[in-house]
Design an enzyme around this catalytic site. Sequence first.
Site, PDB file in Angstrom:
ATOM      1  N   GLU A  76     -37.633 -19.128   3.594  1.00 24.65           N
ATOM      2  CA  GLU A  76     -38.621 -18.183   3.515  1.00 24.65           C
ATOM      3  C   GLU A  76     -39.694 -18.485   2.404  1.00 24.65           C
ATOM      4  O   GLU A  76     -39.246 -19.005   1.337  1.00 24.65           O
ATOM      5  CB  GLU A  76     -37.888 -16.995   3.229  1.00 24.65           C
ATOM      6  CG  GLU A  76     -38.936 -15.665   3.055  1.00 24.65           C
ATOM      7  CD  GLU A  76     -37.968 -14.497   2.323  1.00 24.65           C
ATOM      8  OE1 GLU A  76     -36.823 -14.801   1.709  1.00 24.65           O
ATOM      9  OE2 GLU A  76     -37.972 -13.362   2.700  1.00 24.65           O
ATOM     10  N   ASN A 139     -44.682 -10.971   5.721  1.00 20.22           N
ATOM     11  CA  ASN A 139     -43.672 -12.053   5.142  1.00 20.22           C
ATOM     12  C   ASN A 139     -43.466 -12.859   6.517  1.00 20.22           C
ATOM     13  O   ASN A 139     -42.491 -12.322   7.396  1.00 20.22           O
ATOM     14  CB  ASN A 139     -42.464 -11.388   4.424  1.00 20.22           C
ATOM     15  CG  ASN A 139     -41.611 -12.534   3.993  1.00 20.22           C
ATOM     16  OD1 ASN A 139     -41.756 -13.537   4.361  1.00 20.22           O
ATOM     17  ND2 ASN A 139     -40.869 -12.106   3.051  1.00 20.22           N
ATOM     18  N   LYS A 156     -41.458 -10.539   9.200  1.00 15.77           N
ATOM     19  CA  LYS A 156     -40.162  -9.780   8.935  1.00 15.77           C
ATOM     20  C   LYS A 156     -40.307  -8.377   9.014  1.00 15.77           C
ATOM     21  O   LYS A 156     -41.052  -7.707   8.510  1.00 15.77           O
ATOM     22  CB  LYS A 156     -39.933 -10.347   7.261  1.00 15.77           C
ATOM     23  CG  LYS A 156     -38.797  -9.811   6.745  1.00 15.77           C
ATOM     24  CD  LYS A 156     -38.543 -10.434   5.491  1.00 15.77           C
ATOM     25  CE  LYS A 156     -37.059 -10.171   4.886  1.00 15.77           C
ATOM     26  NZ  LYS A 156     -37.334 -10.667   3.346  1.00 15.77           N
ATOM     27  N   GLU A 175     -40.607  -6.471  -2.123  1.00 15.33           N
ATOM     28  CA  GLU A 175     -41.226  -6.825  -1.019  1.00 15.33           C
ATOM     29  C   GLU A 175     -41.640  -5.566  -0.213  1.00 15.33           C
ATOM     30  O   GLU A 175     -42.809  -5.543   0.580  1.00 15.33           O
ATOM     31  CB  GLU A 175     -40.137  -7.505   0.084  1.00 15.33           C
ATOM     32  CG  GLU A 175     -39.694  -8.749  -0.431  1.00 15.33           C
ATOM     33  CD  GLU A 175     -38.566  -9.364   0.607  1.00 15.33           C
ATOM     34  OE1 GLU A 175     -39.149  -9.729   1.754  1.00 15.33           O
ATOM     35  OE2 GLU A 175     -37.806  -9.804   0.220  1.00 15.33           O
ATOM     36  N   CYS A 201     -34.555 -13.948   6.113  1.00 20.30           N
ATOM     37  CA  CYS A 201     -33.745 -13.298   4.722  1.00 20.30           C
ATOM     38  C   CYS A 201     -32.804 -12.244   5.068  1.00 20.30           C
ATOM     39  O   CYS A 201     -31.930 -12.233   5.964  1.00 20.30           O
ATOM     40  CB  CYS A 201     -34.600 -13.119   3.513  1.00 20.30           C
ATOM     41  SG  CYS A 201     -33.791 -12.965   1.948  1.00 20.30           S
ATOM     42  N   ASN A 226     -34.530 -16.355   0.663  1.00 18.62           N
ATOM     43  CA  ASN A 226     -34.542 -16.218  -0.861  1.00 18.62           C
ATOM     44  C   ASN A 226     -33.768 -15.203  -1.415  1.00 18.62           C
ATOM     45  O   ASN A 226     -34.042 -13.983  -1.082  1.00 18.62           O
ATOM     46  CB  ASN A 226     -35.929 -16.145  -1.419  1.00 18.62           C
ATOM     47  CG  ASN A 226     -37.021 -17.144  -1.436  1.00 18.62           C
ATOM     48  OD1 ASN A 226     -37.243 -17.765  -2.298  1.00 18.62           O
ATOM     49  ND2 ASN A 226     -37.696 -17.152  -0.234  1.00 18.62           N
TER      50      ASN A 226
END
Lengths: 340, 340
Positions: A76, A139, A156, A175, A201, A226
């Site tokens: 990612e 993302n 994401k 995020e 993730c 991550n």
Amino acid sequence: MLTSIPAPVGSLLDGGTAYAVGITLWDKPVSRILTVAAAQLGPIQRVDGRPAVIKRMCALLTQAGEQGCDLVVFPELALTTFFPRWYMEDQAQVDAFFEAQMPSADTQPLFDLARALKIGFCFGYAELVEEDGRLRRFNTSILVDKDGKIVLKYRKIHLPGHAEDEPWRAFQHLEKRYFEIGNLNWPVVRTMGGVMGMAICNDRRWPETYRVMGLQGVEMVLLGYNTPRHNPPAPEHDRLSEFHNQLSMQAGAYQNGTWVIGTAKCGVEEGCEMIGASSIVAPSGQIVAQAITQDDELVVARCDLDMGRAYKDGIFNFAKHRQPDQYRLIVERTGAIAPE
Amino acid sequence: MLTSIPAPVGSLLDGGTAYAVGITLWDKPVSRILTVAAAQLGPIQRVDGRPAVIKRMCALLTQAGEQGCDLVVFPELALTTFFPRWYMEDQAQVDAFFEAQMPSADTQPLFDLARALKIGFCFGYAELVEEDGRLRRFNTSILVDKDGKIVLKYRKIHLPGHAEDEPWRAFQHLEKRYFEIGNLNWPVVRTMGGVMGMAICNDRRWPETYRVMGLQGVEMVLLGYNTPRHNPPAPEHDRLSEFHNQLSMQAGAYQNGTWVIGTAKCGVEEGCEMIGASSIVAPSGQIVAQAITQDDELVVARCDLDMGRAYKDGIFNFAKHRQPDQYRLIVERTGAIAPE
């Protein structure tokens, strides 16, 4: 293609059962066995420019070529340090971590090398895009086939962390501030001989992620992450980080009869330790190969895409055993509501 | 109740952190810590009558009383041998394995002993009931509180196996023949200080099971099973049976921040080996206690019902992180449909 070529097993194998195995192996279209690499990346510091990162990714690609890989999965947000750990108010400062084009001048060498090596690849990046008449940020991860064509994009959905400044945290996880929730659902695509899907993730902790792809017959989930070891709201769980990482991927694989290729960016990045343990998980839920460093490392396995068949046709034959009417709460309710 | 009584820790503990832990422990309402037993049962042969089985269950209850248990969880279809392994055409022969009343004359001693010991308990049985003007048959489990009152009933939804005679199997698995699909969804109830839910055997492999209860704030899932080691359609997975059993329960526990009490009927029953490994799984996904025999065995753990809180409020804060709009395929599609 070796399909339908009689198995040249004869004297090598002794007896009926072994002979049958020989036939199964040789009867299989070669394209159903993919050699796949989880290309783990060690830390990327803030000062490291994209060209330096691409150079490392290209080195891993070259290694993958030497090992006969068909597909390489990078983490990612692979191109920069994990920037959501910082609270930033200046949008220009934030956008410096984003890609407005893909491929870009910086990433073109990666695309060129992969195409030259005839290797498919997948990686994550912060996507800046004009859509619906406005600038949007996701993302994102993309899958590029062996001819250099982007064949799948995913944005994401399960954004973890928080949206506001929380300076009490040693490292923030913003995020929810810097990205919108993905708007492409979990698409799958038939490529490289199999049905491929992607997740990013925190998605891997949610069984819904795998199930939505499982219902589309996914055979391999490409998943970058991550993951800081330290979770400020519940530090007592920090020592369980690797266990939870594995548990989630193993369960998702088993319960949908799919391969999961989990690839970490890891090590100590800007003072923040992130877990590694990049893993190739079989449709049985077994971990076939796993990283042993916290640095750039290629984890390789030969993955038989037919291996999920026994699960998909057997214990997890969805058509036979699922009861969607009984699952309605999953879409009708967001948060938990306990009885009085 | 020790709530709000100051912690008498003083000289025993050295320093701030330890003192705080002492306060937390003593400050908690006693009712939020339950001592729970998974009461594993060894094999029950076909000739064993219900009274002999009830006697074994009562022995385990007595032992649980001696160990200070609040709640005892027995296996699925606890009162008889696992009869779906045989194809039977004579309905009277089938119905001999069913209970038309609960409690019945046979099971009353179990209810009486539990009430005398002030222990709640849960067990599975084949339920024969007149409902909607006809006789219906379910694979059922009930939860009985410390006062002997049935406070929760669940009817198994994920019936595994097949409905027709398949004599090629060493042992058949005819649950789809002998039972209807449960019609009570996965209800939960607040009792014994916590939010309790139930699931049965094959349910544990399906993440939807735990999630529907998780969305109702479940804190402890009571789960009995009968799992033959040998799965005739995929014998190559037989050696993974315990792994898959644990993986499913651990993931379900972690992903919903709930305790899972998994209790097996196990050992060699009528020539068919069934796995044991009855387990108490914490909301962290960790196995706290596990059976080490293939026989009648009590597996005990002190379960803090508040332990799931950090998961429910943190990484699995459903209200904050779930995206039901993206999960629609889970209820809109039964079987998998792969792209062309």
